[in-house]
Scaffold this motif. Structure first.
Motif, PDB file in Angstrom:
ATOM      1  N   TRP A  39       0.795  -1.215   0.000  1.00  0.00           N
ATOM      2  CA  TRP A  39       0.000   0.000   0.000  1.00  0.00           C
ATOM      3  C   TRP A  39       0.839   1.283   0.000  1.00  0.00           C
ATOM      4  CZ3 TRP A  39      -4.750  -1.133  -1.172  1.00  0.00           C
ATOM      5  CH2 TRP A  39      -5.297  -2.351  -0.792  1.00  0.00           C
ATOM      6  N   ASN A  40       2.174   1.158  -0.011  1.00  0.00           N
ATOM      7  CA  ASN A  40       3.071   2.315   0.047  1.00  0.00           C
ATOM      8  C   ASN A  40       2.782   3.165   1.291  1.00  0.00           C
ATOM      9  OD1 ASN A  40       5.241   3.821  -0.880  1.00  0.00           O
ATOM     10  ND2 ASN A  40       3.945   5.220  -2.041  1.00  0.00           N
ATOM     11  N   TYR A  41       2.488   2.465   2.391  1.00  0.00           N
ATOM     12  CA  TYR A  41       2.195   3.114   3.672  1.00  0.00           C
ATOM     13  C   TYR A  41       3.220   2.580   4.666  1.00  0.00           C
ATOM     14  CZ  TYR A  41      -0.828   5.459   6.990  1.00  0.00           C
ATOM     15  OH  TYR A  41      -1.332   6.318   7.922  1.00  0.00           O
ATOM     16  N   HIS A  42       4.235   3.386   4.934  1.00  0.00           N
ATOM     17  CA  HIS A  42       5.411   2.936   5.679  1.00  0.00           C
ATOM     18  C   HIS A  42       5.224   3.040   7.189  1.00  0.00           C
ATOM     19  CE1 HIS A  42       7.755   2.644   1.976  1.00  0.00           C
ATOM     20  NE2 HIS A  42       7.034   3.682   1.593  1.00  0.00           N
ATOM     21  N   ASN A  43       5.934   2.166   7.905  1.00  0.00           N
ATOM     22  CA  ASN A  43       5.938   2.124   9.371  1.00  0.00           C
ATOM     23  C   ASN A  43       4.537   1.988   9.961  1.00  0.00           C
ATOM     24  OD1 ASN A  43       8.638   2.423   9.081  1.00  0.00           O
ATOM     25  ND2 ASN A  43       8.828   4.203  10.381  1.00  0.00           N
ATOM     26  N   CYS A  44       3.697   1.201   9.313  1.00  0.00           N
ATOM     27  CA  CYS A  44       2.323   0.989   9.777  1.00  0.00           C
ATOM     28  C   CYS A  44       2.234  -0.382  10.443  1.00  0.00           C
ATOM     29  CB  CYS A  44       1.361   1.072   8.593  1.00  0.00           C
ATOM     30  SG  CYS A  44      -0.349   0.807   9.069  1.00  0.00           S
ATOM     31  N   GLY A  45       1.757  -0.409  11.667  1.00  0.00           N
ATOM     32  CA  GLY A  45       1.658  -1.665  12.406  1.00  0.00           C
ATOM     33  C   GLY A  45       0.308  -2.340  12.275  1.00  0.00           C
ATOM     34  N   GLY A  46      -0.633  -1.709  11.589  1.00  0.00           N
ATOM     35  CA  GLY A  46      -1.945  -2.305  11.428  1.00  0.00           C
ATOM     36  C   GLY A  46      -2.986  -1.236  11.174  1.00  0.00           C
ATOM     37  N   SER A  47      -4.165  -1.689  10.813  1.00  0.00           N
ATOM     38  CA  SER A  47      -5.272  -0.784  10.532  1.00  0.00           C
ATOM     39  C   SER A  47      -6.385  -1.027  11.550  1.00  0.00           C
ATOM     40  CB  SER A  47      -5.768  -1.044   9.111  1.00  0.00           C
ATOM     41  OG  SER A  47      -6.855  -0.216   8.822  1.00  0.00           O
ATOM     42  N   PRO A  48      -6.530  -0.142  12.540  1.00  0.00           N
ATOM     43  CA  PRO A  48      -7.548  -0.356  13.576  1.00  0.00           C
ATOM     44  C   PRO A  48      -8.911   0.210  13.173  1.00  0.00           C
ATOM     45  CG  PRO A  48      -6.213   1.525  14.149  1.00  0.00           C
ATOM     46  CD  PRO A  48      -5.655   0.975  12.860  1.00  0.00           C
ATOM     47  N   ASP A  49      -9.949  -0.403  13.684  1.00  0.00           N
ATOM     48  CA  ASP A  49     -11.297   0.113  13.481  1.00  0.00           C
ATOM     49  C   ASP A  49     -12.186  -0.435  14.583  1.00  0.00           C
ATOM     50  OD1 ASP A  49     -13.346   1.558  12.351  1.00  0.00           O
ATOM     51  OD2 ASP A  49     -13.720   0.153  10.724  1.00  0.00           O
ATOM     52  N   GLY A  50     -13.249   0.290  14.870  1.00  0.00           N
ATOM     53  CA  GLY A  50     -14.182  -0.122  15.905  1.00  0.00           C
ATOM     54  C   GLY A  50     -15.584  -0.234  15.338  1.00  0.00           C
ATOM     55  N   LYS A  51     -16.399  -1.027  15.971  1.00  0.00           N
ATOM     56  CA  LYS A  51     -17.772  -1.231  15.537  1.00  0.00           C
ATOM     57  C   LYS A  51     -18.669  -1.306  16.764  1.00  0.00           C
ATOM     58  CE  LYS A  51     -20.999  -2.447  12.552  1.00  0.00           C
ATOM     59  NZ  LYS A  51     -21.599  -1.457  11.725  1.00  0.00           N
ATOM     60  N   ASN A  52     -19.771  -0.553  16.716  1.00  0.00           N
ATOM     61  CA  ASN A  52     -20.773  -0.626  17.771  1.00  0.00           C
ATOM     62  C   ASN A  52     -21.659  -1.837  17.522  1.00  0.00           C
ATOM     63  OD1 ASN A  52     -20.184   1.825  19.188  1.00  0.00           O
ATOM     64  ND2 ASN A  52     -20.984   2.915  17.424  1.00  0.00           N
ATOM     65  N   VAL A  53     -21.785  -2.700  18.509  1.00  0.00           N
ATOM     66  CA  VAL A  53     -22.607  -3.898  18.394  1.00  0.00           C
ATOM     67  C   VAL A  53     -23.804  -3.741  19.332  1.00  0.00           C
ATOM     68  CG1 VAL A  53     -22.667  -6.401  18.632  1.00  0.00           C
ATOM     69  CG2 VAL A  53     -20.556  -5.272  17.897  1.00  0.00           C
ATOM     70  N   PRO A  54     -25.019  -3.611  18.777  1.00  0.00           N
ATOM     71  CA  PRO A  54     -26.206  -3.426  19.626  1.00  0.00           C
ATOM     72  C   PRO A  54     -26.431  -4.620  20.559  1.00  0.00           C
ATOM     73  CG  PRO A  54     -26.712  -2.977  17.327  1.00  0.00           C
ATOM     74  CD  PRO A  54     -25.345  -3.587  17.356  1.00  0.00           C
ATOM     75  N   ILE A  55     -26.858  -4.329  21.775  1.00  0.00           N
ATOM     76  CA  ILE A  55     -27.184  -5.357  22.759  1.00  0.00           C
ATOM     77  C   ILE A  55     -28.503  -4.989  23.444  1.00  0.00           C
ATOM     78  CG2 ILE A  55     -24.790  -6.008  23.202  1.00  0.00           C
ATOM     79  CD1 ILE A  55     -24.969  -4.338  25.808  1.00  0.00           C
ATOM     80  N   LYS A  56     -29.099  -5.941  24.128  1.00  0.00           N
ATOM     81  CA  LYS A  56     -30.258  -5.632  24.961  1.00  0.00           C
ATOM     82  C   LYS A  56     -29.763  -4.901  26.198  1.00  0.00           C
ATOM     83  CE  LYS A  56     -33.170  -9.498  23.635  1.00  0.00           C
ATOM     84  NZ  LYS A  56     -33.907 -10.673  24.101  1.00  0.00           N
ATOM     85  N   ILE A  71     -28.749   3.844  21.488  1.00  0.00           N
ATOM     86  CA  ILE A  71     -28.933   2.406  21.639  1.00  0.00           C
ATOM     87  C   ILE A  71     -27.955   1.909  22.690  1.00  0.00           C
ATOM     88  CG2 ILE A  71     -29.730   1.986  19.272  1.00  0.00           C
ATOM     89  CD1 ILE A  71     -26.886   1.009  18.632  1.00  0.00           C
ATOM     90  N   HIS A  72     -28.209   0.752  23.228  1.00  0.00           N
ATOM     91  CA  HIS A  72     -27.267   0.097  24.141  1.00  0.00           C
ATOM     92  C   HIS A  72     -26.350  -0.762  23.277  1.00  0.00           C
ATOM     93  CE1 HIS A  72     -29.239   1.261  27.894  1.00  0.00           C
ATOM     94  NE2 HIS A  72     -30.345   1.235  27.156  1.00  0.00           N
ATOM     95  N   ASN A  73     -25.051  -0.636  23.491  1.00  0.00           N
ATOM     96  CA  ASN A  73     -24.129  -1.423  22.684  1.00  0.00           C
ATOM     97  C   ASN A  73     -22.810  -1.653  23.389  1.00  0.00           C
ATOM     98  OD1 ASN A  73     -22.373   0.819  22.152  1.00  0.00           O
ATOM     99  ND2 ASN A  73     -23.798   1.529  20.614  1.00  0.00           N
ATOM    100  N   ILE A  74     -22.050  -2.593  22.846  1.00  0.00           N
ATOM    101  CA  ILE A  74     -20.665  -2.803  23.244  1.00  0.00           C
ATOM    102  C   ILE A  74     -19.814  -2.483  22.027  1.00  0.00           C
ATOM    103  CG2 ILE A  74     -21.131  -4.527  25.023  1.00  0.00           C
ATOM    104  CD1 ILE A  74     -20.348  -6.689  23.005  1.00  0.00           C
ATOM    105  N   ILE A  75     -18.544  -2.270  22.260  1.00  0.00           N
ATOM    106  CA  ILE A  75     -17.629  -1.918  21.170  1.00  0.00           C
ATOM    107  C   ILE A  75     -16.758  -3.122  20.826  1.00  0.00           C
ATOM    108  CG2 ILE A  75     -15.809  -0.349  20.413  1.00  0.00           C
ATOM    109  CD1 ILE A  75     -18.412   1.082  21.046  1.00  0.00           C
ATOM    110  N   LEU A  76     -16.680  -3.423  19.538  1.00  0.00           N
ATOM    111  CA  LEU A  76     -15.752  -4.413  19.018  1.00  0.00           C
ATOM    112  C   LEU A  76     -14.622  -3.621  18.375  1.00  0.00           C
ATOM    113  CD1 LEU A  76     -15.854  -7.661  17.484  1.00  0.00           C
ATOM    114  CD2 LEU A  76     -15.504  -5.932  15.752  1.00  0.00           C
TER     115      LEU A  76
END
Length: 135
Positions: A39-56, A71-76
Motif C-alpha cells: 500500500w506504500n504506507y510505511h511504518n504501519c503496524g496495522g489498521s484499527p477500526d471499531g464497531k458498535n454492536v447493539p445489545i439488549k 442504543i445500548h451497545n458494546i464496542i468491538l
C-alpha cells in the motif's frame, strides 16, 4: 563455565518469554513491511477500526452501554494487517464511553503507551534521513 544466576533486581526471563518477545517483534516488522510494499504506507503496524454492536439493555448497566446513537451497545475493536487478517481483537468496551474513551481502555493501547507492544525502533523513509516513529 557460564551459568545462569538469579538477579537481585528481577527474575531471569524464561526462554519461552524471550521467544515470544522476539516473535512478536518480527511479526510487527513483517506487518510494517507488507503495508509498505502493498500500500506504500510505511511504518504501519496495522489498521484499527471499531464497531458498535447493539445489545439488549443490561439490568444494572445504567448508562454505561447507552451511546450517542441512542442504543445500548458494546464496542468491538479490531486491528488488521495489510492483507485484512486480524492481528488484534478486543470486545466488550462500554458503548457509552465514546471513541476516545473506548480506545484508552484496550490492552493494546496500554501496551503501546508503556512501550510493551514489541514494536520495532523508529526508522527512516526512503530518501529521507529523519526518523519517523514505528507503529
Amino acid at each position: 563455565m557460564l551459568t545462569k544466576k538469579q538477579m537481585r533486581v528481577r527474575d531471569l526471563l524464561t526462554v519461552v518469554l524471550k521467544l515470544a518477545v522476539t516473535l512478536r517483534f518480527l511479526e510487527w516488522k513483517t506487518v510494517s513491511e507488507v503495508f509498505a510494499n502493498k500500500w506504500n504506507y510505511h511504518n504501519c503496524g496495522g489498521s484499527p477500526d471499531g464497531k458498535n454492536v447493539p445489545i439488549k439493555k443490561l439490568r444494572k448497566g445504567g448508562s454505561l452501554y447507552y451511546s450517542y446513537k441512542e442504543i445500548h451497545n458494546i464496542i468491538l475493536m479490531a486491528e488488521t494487517d495489510a492483507n485484512y487478517k486480524f492481528g488484534y481483537v478486543d470486545i466488550g468496551a462500554e458503548g457509552g464511553a465514546g471513541d476516545g474513551g473506548t480506545q484508552s481502555k484496550y490492552n493494546l493501547h496500554h501496551a503501546l503507551e508503556q512501550n510493551r507492544a514489541g514494536f520495532p525502533e523508529d526508522s527512516t523513509l526512503l530518501n529521507d534521513h529523519s526518523p519517523i516513529p514505528s507503529p
